[in-house]
Design a protein around this motif. Structure first.
Motif, PDB file in Angstrom:
ATOM      1  N   UNK A 211       0.928  -1.133   0.043  1.00 13.99           N
ATOM      2  CA  UNK A 211       0.033  -0.040   0.075  1.00 13.99           C
ATOM      3  C   UNK A 211       0.986   1.036  -0.158  1.00 13.99           C
ATOM      4  N   UNK A 212       1.782   1.392  -1.028  1.00 14.78           N
ATOM      5  CA  UNK A 212       2.633   2.389  -1.129  1.00 14.78           C
ATOM      6  C   UNK A 212       1.746   3.767  -1.594  1.00 14.78           C
ATOM      7  N   UNK A 213       2.284   4.960  -1.017  1.00 17.26           N
ATOM      8  CA  UNK A 213       1.310   6.281  -1.410  1.00 17.26           C
ATOM      9  C   UNK A 213       1.175   6.441  -2.999  1.00 17.26           C
ATOM     10  N   UNK A 214       2.074   5.886  -3.766  1.00 21.19           N
ATOM     11  CA  UNK A 214       2.097   6.190  -5.092  1.00 21.19           C
ATOM     12  C   UNK A 214       1.162   5.118  -5.763  1.00 21.19           C
ATOM     13  N   UNK A 215       0.720   4.239  -4.972  1.00 17.44           N
ATOM     14  CA  UNK A 215      -0.100   3.063  -5.739  1.00 17.44           C
ATOM     15  C   UNK A 215      -1.617   3.283  -5.320  1.00 17.44           C
ATOM     16  N   UNK A 216      -2.292   2.520  -6.053  1.00 16.39           N
ATOM     17  CA  UNK A 216      -3.745   2.518  -5.712  1.00 16.39           C
ATOM     18  C   UNK A 216      -4.344   4.015  -5.624  1.00 16.39           C
ATOM     19  N   UNK A 217      -5.406   4.349  -4.780  1.00 16.73           N
ATOM     20  CA  UNK A 217      -6.018   5.235  -4.452  1.00 16.73           C
ATOM     21  C   UNK A 217      -6.221   5.790  -2.993  1.00 16.73           C
ATOM     22  N   UNK A 218      -6.105   7.252  -2.814  1.00 13.80           N
ATOM     23  CA  UNK A 218      -6.208   7.740  -1.590  1.00 13.80           C
ATOM     24  C   UNK A 218      -6.951   8.668  -1.299  1.00 13.80           C
ATOM     25  N   UNK A 219      -7.593   8.892  -0.243  1.00 14.77           N
ATOM     26  CA  UNK A 219      -7.565   8.257   1.186  1.00 14.77           C
ATOM     27  C   UNK A 219      -7.834   6.922   1.037  1.00 14.77           C
TER      28      UNK A 219
END
Length: 605
Positions: A211-219
């Motif tokens: 769950x890298x901050x540059x992967x997936x979608x956030x928050x």
């Protein structure tokens, strides 16, 4: 780094924003004390908006755009920065603008080289690192940009997205985009390198170490498969914008809408953290109307709670008057007790005004826009003069395939008077005017895609020239608008014209002459625009019967070389075809005018 809406730092930011403080800001060579949260304008019609694309406006380190020449179509990042915009805030202020609209500033997928436009958001709580001059300082640089804008008296509007996130997953067997369909398709979430992972089909099940901050979608509150449509490309019935993945904003957990709530809180955080003054909402017509109402109301009420008493939200409803009326203001027939977004981009006017100015459409097409607007706005809580609060007007923007300025190869300046005419009419009609960056420097991009109108402005020789003729013209028109309250708040009346001083009516021919008045209390401003590229116009224009007396003289505000209008006179025995369909014989009051081809006159007593 905040990754969850439950992070204590989020609440700390909200707490700080709720306390009115003084802040010393460096604005050029001067130290200026500003109040934060920065107060809203009393009325957004008092300002006009300068819209710029962050990646294409300016950078402050002397480097040229990545791709040259500056106006060559290019689909990747050119290198514009927050500090680049900050360095030209005085230039924008000197032009006459009262607000800047920034293309989306939030973080897009870092492995995607093509989202320079900013609409592919991957993290709704962080600024875009590629807009930072110093790596890792994007948050501070964005806040410094807003603070300095406020110190110069400029309001700041963020472009935001509710309908979709970026290209945060791929479709199995299809890639970034898939054909639209009725069934959900298998997806593969992207890792920090942008790789679509076959072992990441369900975002909730992805191990913590990936769950890298540059992967997936956030928050993290957006990390559920069911929060995304996953049906490929679509339109108003639901679906992705090419590779931009659509949210399912009406998904419920009992009485709770988790996606809506997450987006509302994320954008309230943007207000609290960066002290911004408004939102332009992308693709608004593709979200549910009740969500648009809820969102607009939530932003307005949060703004009120921290002292921003007129936080402004306006949406992109790329449609006709009827569809726009569904989203803006408070409709008296609506059962909801919520007010929707404050305004919409004025696409109905955009569909007609440039064509009139260039002589391709008759003035009656402009009149028809406002006649229909008046009919459809009867259920909106407003008045004739107040209707302008609901529309942000424009001549071109980043989604078009050509800029407003025309040019021919053997005489590129031949039709520049049309630029003056178009901007003058835009500034004098009802609404909150918006100009696209580079208009003031004569940019004239034109081609078969929107890439042709997304030039890297700072790569142009003498790019920020305050002596450019169009810059100076805009500044003059801006000062006229500032000096005439009727042009900001007044009622709007289209005026019949006559070439023989007997037969009066709206011109049904192209090119034609458009005449209208803005009236506020006992003050009338008359605007007459001749769209012909060859013929002058000499004739009469009707003026208000009760405000003006025989012998009164109108003067031209915008052109010292213009012909002086004749005195007000009363005549009978006329044949007047009113713009609302009636026929009258007089008595009527009129003035004589003479206009060169492609000339506009702004007149008042």
């Amino acid at each position: 780094m905040i990754l969850s809406l439950n992070d204590p730092l989020l609440q700390t930011t909200f707490d700080r924003a709720s306390k009115r403080t003084q802040r010393v800001v460096q604005a050029g060579t001067q130290s200026v004390t500003i109040t934060t949260p920065f107060p809203s304008p009393h009325d957004w019609r008092d300002v006009w908006i300068y819209f710029l694309m962050l990646d294409r406006f300016n950078r402050d380190d002397g480097l040229q755009p990545v791709s040259l020449p500056y106006d060559k179509p290019f689909g990747q990042f050119q290198g514009g920065t927050f500090n680049g915009v900050r360095a030209q805030l005085r230039y924008i202020k000197d032009l006459g603008a009262g607000a800047i609209w920034l293309s989306p500033v939030l973080k897009n997928r870092q492995s995607d080289l093509h989202t320079f436009h900013g609409y592919g958001i991957q993290d709704f709580l962080r600024p875009e690192p590629r807009f930072a001059s110093v790596p890792g300082k994007e948050d501070e640089e964005l806040r410094a940009l807003v603070d300095e804008a406020h110190a110069l008296g400029l309001y700041v509007i963020f472009d935001i997205v509710l309908n979709h996130a970026g290209d945060v997953f791929a479709y199995k067997d299809f890639g970034s985009s898939a054909p639209g369909g009725s069934e959900m398709r298998p997806v593969e979430w992207r890792d920090e390198t942008g790789q679509a992972r076959a072992d990441f089909p369900v975002i909730e099940n992805i191990p913590d170490q990936h769950r890298n901050p540059d992967a997936l979608v956030w928050p993290t509150e957006l990390q559920q498969n069911r929060f995304f449509r996953r049906k490929g490309k679509g339109g108003e019935d639901g679906g992705d914008f090419e590779s931009l993945k659509e949210f399912v904003t009406d998904v419920r957990d009992g009485q709770i809408f988790p996606v809506r709530n997450a987006l509302i809180l994320a954008y309230q955080y943007a207000i609290a953290r960066y002290d911004i003054d408004g939102f332009r909402i992308d693709t608004l017509k593709f979200v549910e109307r009740d969500f648009a109402q809820t969102f607009g109301n939530a932003m307005r009420e949060y703004g009120l709670s921290i002292g921003k008493k007129n936080f402004f939200s306006y949406g992109e409803v790329f449609d006709d008057e009827a569809r726009i009326a569904e989203f803006i203001g408070r409709n008296t027939r609506d059962g909801s007790d919520l007010v929707g977004v404050d305004a919409a981009l004025d696409f109905p006017l955009f569909f007609r005004l440039p064509s009139f100015v260039k002589g391709f459409a008759p003035p009656t097409q402009i009149i028809d826009v406002y006649r229909r607007r008046k009919e459809l706005g009867r259920d909106i809580l407003t008045s004739h003069g107040e209707a302008g609060r609901y529309f942000v007007t424009f001549l071109d923007n980043h989604d078009m395939k050509e800029r407003f300025r025309s040019a021919i190869s053997d005489d590129p300046d031949k039709f520049d008077p049309q630029v003056t005419l178009g901007i003058a009419v835009l500034f004098c009609l009802q609404g909150i005017p918006c100009l696209y960056y580079g208009t003031e420097q004569g940019l004239r991009g034109r081609g078969n895609s929107d890439q042709f109108v997304r030039e890297a402005l700072w790569g142009k020789p003498n790019a920020f020239d305050p002596d450019h003729p169009i810059f100076k013209t805009i500044n003059c028109l801006s000062r006229i608008r500032d000096s005439q309250p009727a042009l900001r708040y007044g009622r709007l009346y289209f005026r019949p014209i006559s070439g023989d001083s007997v037969h009066f009516g709206a011109s049904p021919y192209a090119p034609g002459v458009l005449a209208f008045s803005r009236i506020l209390n006992n003050r009338e401003v008359v605007v007459v625009a001749n769209a012909s590229t060859e013929m002058e116009f000499a004739g009469h224009v009707l003026v208000d019967f009760f405000i003006n007396g025989d012998g009164d003289r109108f003067r031209v505000l915008n052109d010292s070389c213009a012909a002086v209008p004749g005195p007000v006179e009363t005549r009978n025995g006329l044949e007047i075809y009113e713009v609302d369909g009636g026929i009258a014989a007089g008595p009527a009051k009129m003035i004589s005018v003479r206009l060169r081809s492609m000339e506009v006159q702004i007149l008042t007593r």
